[in-house]
Design an enzyme around this catalytic site. Sequence first.
Site, PDB file in Angstrom:
ATOM      1  N   CYS A   2      27.579 -61.318   6.468  1.00  0.00           N
ATOM      2  CA  CYS A   2      28.539 -61.959   5.568  1.00  0.00           C
ATOM      3  C   CYS A   2      29.453 -60.903   4.949  1.00  0.00           C
ATOM      4  CB  CYS A   2      27.861 -62.765   4.481  1.00  0.00           C
ATOM      5  SG  CYS A   2      26.808 -64.105   5.061  1.00  0.00           S
ATOM      6  N   ARG A  27      30.366 -56.750  10.316  1.00  0.00           N
ATOM      7  CA  ARG A  27      29.109 -57.034   9.633  1.00  0.00           C
ATOM      8  C   ARG A  27      28.373 -58.210  10.262  1.00  0.00           C
ATOM      9  NH1 ARG A  27      28.838 -54.728   4.368  1.00  0.00           N
ATOM     10  NH2 ARG A  27      27.512 -56.413   3.634  1.00  0.00           N
ATOM     11  N   TRP A  73      27.614 -65.640   7.834  1.00  0.00           N
ATOM     12  CA  TRP A  73      26.562 -65.559   8.844  1.00  0.00           C
ATOM     13  C   TRP A  73      25.527 -66.602   8.449  1.00  0.00           C
ATOM     14  CZ3 TRP A  73      21.333 -63.819   9.232  1.00  0.00           C
ATOM     15  CH2 TRP A  73      20.928 -63.456  10.518  1.00  0.00           C
ATOM     16  N   ASN A  98      27.477 -64.008  -0.805  1.00  0.00           N
ATOM     17  CA  ASN A  98      26.561 -63.355   0.132  1.00  0.00           C
ATOM     18  C   ASN A  98      25.161 -63.407  -0.448  1.00  0.00           C
ATOM     19  OD1 ASN A  98      28.784 -62.652   1.643  1.00  0.00           O
ATOM     20  ND2 ASN A  98      28.684 -60.466   1.180  1.00  0.00           N
ATOM     21  N   GLY A  99      24.153 -63.538   0.408  1.00  0.00           N
ATOM     22  CA  GLY A  99      22.778 -63.509  -0.052  1.00  0.00           C
ATOM     23  C   GLY A  99      22.096 -64.856   0.083  1.00  0.00           C
ATOM     24  N   GLU A 481      13.648 -47.302  20.741  1.00  0.00           N
ATOM     25  CA  GLU A 481      15.062 -47.440  20.403  1.00  0.00           C
ATOM     26  C   GLU A 481      15.878 -47.878  21.613  1.00  0.00           C
ATOM     27  OE1 GLU A 481      18.780 -47.108  18.291  1.00  0.00           O
ATOM     28  OE2 GLU A 481      16.717 -47.698  17.849  1.00  0.00           O
ATOM     29  N   LYS A 485      18.100 -51.302  21.761  1.00  0.00           N
ATOM     30  CA  LYS A 485      19.529 -51.309  22.059  1.00  0.00           C
ATOM     31  C   LYS A 485      19.836 -52.242  23.230  1.00  0.00           C
ATOM     32  CE  LYS A 485      21.152 -48.791  18.922  1.00  0.00           C
ATOM     33  NZ  LYS A 485      20.141 -49.425  18.070  1.00  0.00           N
ATOM     34  N   GLU A 488      19.487 -55.844  22.066  1.00  0.00           N
ATOM     35  CA  GLU A 488      20.475 -56.178  21.040  1.00  0.00           C
ATOM     36  C   GLU A 488      21.814 -56.586  21.637  1.00  0.00           C
ATOM     37  OE1 GLU A 488      20.355 -53.874  16.867  1.00  0.00           O
ATOM     38  OE2 GLU A 488      20.383 -52.535  18.598  1.00  0.00           O
ATOM     39  N   HIS A 504      -3.254 -50.258  30.058  1.00  0.00           N
ATOM     40  CA  HIS A 504      -4.025 -51.086  29.139  1.00  0.00           C
ATOM     41  C   HIS A 504      -3.377 -52.456  28.920  1.00  0.00           C
ATOM     42  CE1 HIS A 504      -6.806 -47.882  28.164  1.00  0.00           C
ATOM     43  NE2 HIS A 504      -5.775 -47.067  27.999  1.00  0.00           N
ATOM     44  N   LYS A 603      25.391 -56.432  10.757  1.00  0.00           N
ATOM     45  CA  LYS A 603      25.321 -54.982  10.569  1.00  0.00           C
ATOM     46  C   LYS A 603      24.469 -54.610   9.367  1.00  0.00           C
ATOM     47  CE  LYS A 603      26.402 -50.720  11.449  1.00  0.00           C
ATOM     48  NZ  LYS A 603      25.806 -50.073  12.624  1.00  0.00           N
TER      49      LYS A 603
END
Length: 608
Positions: A2, A27, A73, A98-99, A481, A485, A488, A504, A603
């Site tokens: 947002c 964002r 968002w 926002n929030g 990581e 990526k 994502e 395993h 973001k």
Amino acid sequence: MCGIVGAVARRNVVPLLIEGLQRLEYRGYDSAGIAVLDGEIKRVRRVGRVSEMQQAAAAEGLAGQIGIGHTRWATHGGVTEPNAHPHVSGGLIAVVHNGIIENHEAIRAELKRAGYSFESQTDTEVIAHLVHQRYQQHHDLFAAVEAAVRELVGAYAIAVVALDAPDLVVCARMGCPLLIGRGDGENLIASDVSAVLSSTRRVIYLEEGDVAAVRRDGILIHDQNGKPVKRREHVSDVSIASLELGPYSHFMQKEIHEQPRALADTLEAVLDEGFSPTLFGTDAGAVLEQIEGVQILACGTSFYAGSVARYWIEAIAGLPCQVEIASEYRYRPVVANPKHLVVTISQSGETLDTLEALKYAKSLGHAHTLAICNVQESAIPRASRLVFYTRAGAEIGVASTKAFTTQLVALFILAVTLARLRGRLDDEQTVAYLEDLRHLPGSVQHALNLEPQIAVWAERFGAKQHALFLGRGLHYPIALEGALKLKEISYIHAEAYPAGELKHGPLALVDAEMPVVVIAPNDSLLEKVKSNMQEVRARGGELFVFADLDSHFTESEGVHVIRTPRHVGVLSPVVHAIPVQLLAYHAALVKGTDVDKPRNLAKSVTVE
């Protein structure tokens, strides 16, 4: 996630609002809207991109000297125009937010009993009606917002305008970032400094619980106790150029290639001063000398940076180190040791789970706190005793790249500094580590030069649905990581495992359709990794190996090898982060996904 922008000026603010929202697109969002005062509250909202809302605003001839805007968002309610911001109450009050308001259902029920009707499923419309109700009582927008926010439980940054207060924007924050940009004869508000840079570099960061009245020619701020306060004005050093694409196709590509410079900038102080505790604050020496261990708290990519740091801190500094996902730490009973240093890692400095985990740690008696962050004056550094700012510059792409590698070097500097304070390093080894850091940007540039070869590999990932990443020791977090990526931005399902865990369980997944990416530096675990690779080949798996130049790998059927620069010792994870970033980027290009704005992601994660 947002974005908020607002302005009060003597000119038409619609272009300012739209440009600000475009700066905030990185964002993450799924709808956008603006509202201005022009004899009435005029509002335009659209599902989709800011550009679609911009076209609608132009078609309607939207104009005004005061207004607010938002990129949403979705949290409460689906991606629909009625759920998009701004929300309006009674034709009198407009709000962006926002929030997440945790007690919105209880307030909604009270407002319905008072005669208010709701057009959306959002918690934000509750704020609009609540402010409207309090405005009827106080006849003062600033007092109405102060009264309303005292009833809210949760995280919020809000901006409010009222039809009969045509020179005033009232804003408030709790748990979500908000700032005021000071101009000449005009003032702006935003959730991110990038949204105001075209108009001003002078910014005031609001603190927890602040409520501010913003007019063209002045600002009044009350703290959470309702007392007038002065907040320090800062001059932002974020460059406009860092917010532009330049010759690159995507911000992610640009930011991957900015890493040599970002690392050099972050390393500048340590290369000048050596491993001095003052890099972390003026009283850092006294703090760091007292600690008996390290507790790292972070989320996502920052958590993986912390996971690498655990190896460094234990091996170099000889201190016990725990790394924990912040959203888990904050909700479990913790046996705290106040003599441990609590290190929080966040690119934005506003990650809600990390901030709340820090508050929880402090409530348990942790007074020794250190923030590693990329954004000056953000919430987490302000809540920490010590701070190390990385100098990655603005990072626009949702998938973090240069923030990650600069976090790694910051954590390495911490590990060596702790070792020096504990008498575990002699001058010769210290100088050797400094030389390793001095050459690191060059090694990263060599890794970037592998991009054409990695792009060829990425073509083979285009038809795949799954991938496996393997690493050992301090390169296992780099495998994690790499998997993050890839999923994502390309939406290929990817998992990472310590290579020794392959037999395993995960080995059952391996077949010709499951590419296996291996991080294989020339370190003490190389022969173990080679054995794990044989297990993959024996099951018909196809291997994609990132090996050091001096690892003596040979390609064969089903085994593809790209050689990074010669092994750079304990800093190898920084170099090996580059090829997995490039692999994810080019796989996403092959898939045709929205690289910089992957679906469902944001973001800066300022909600739970």
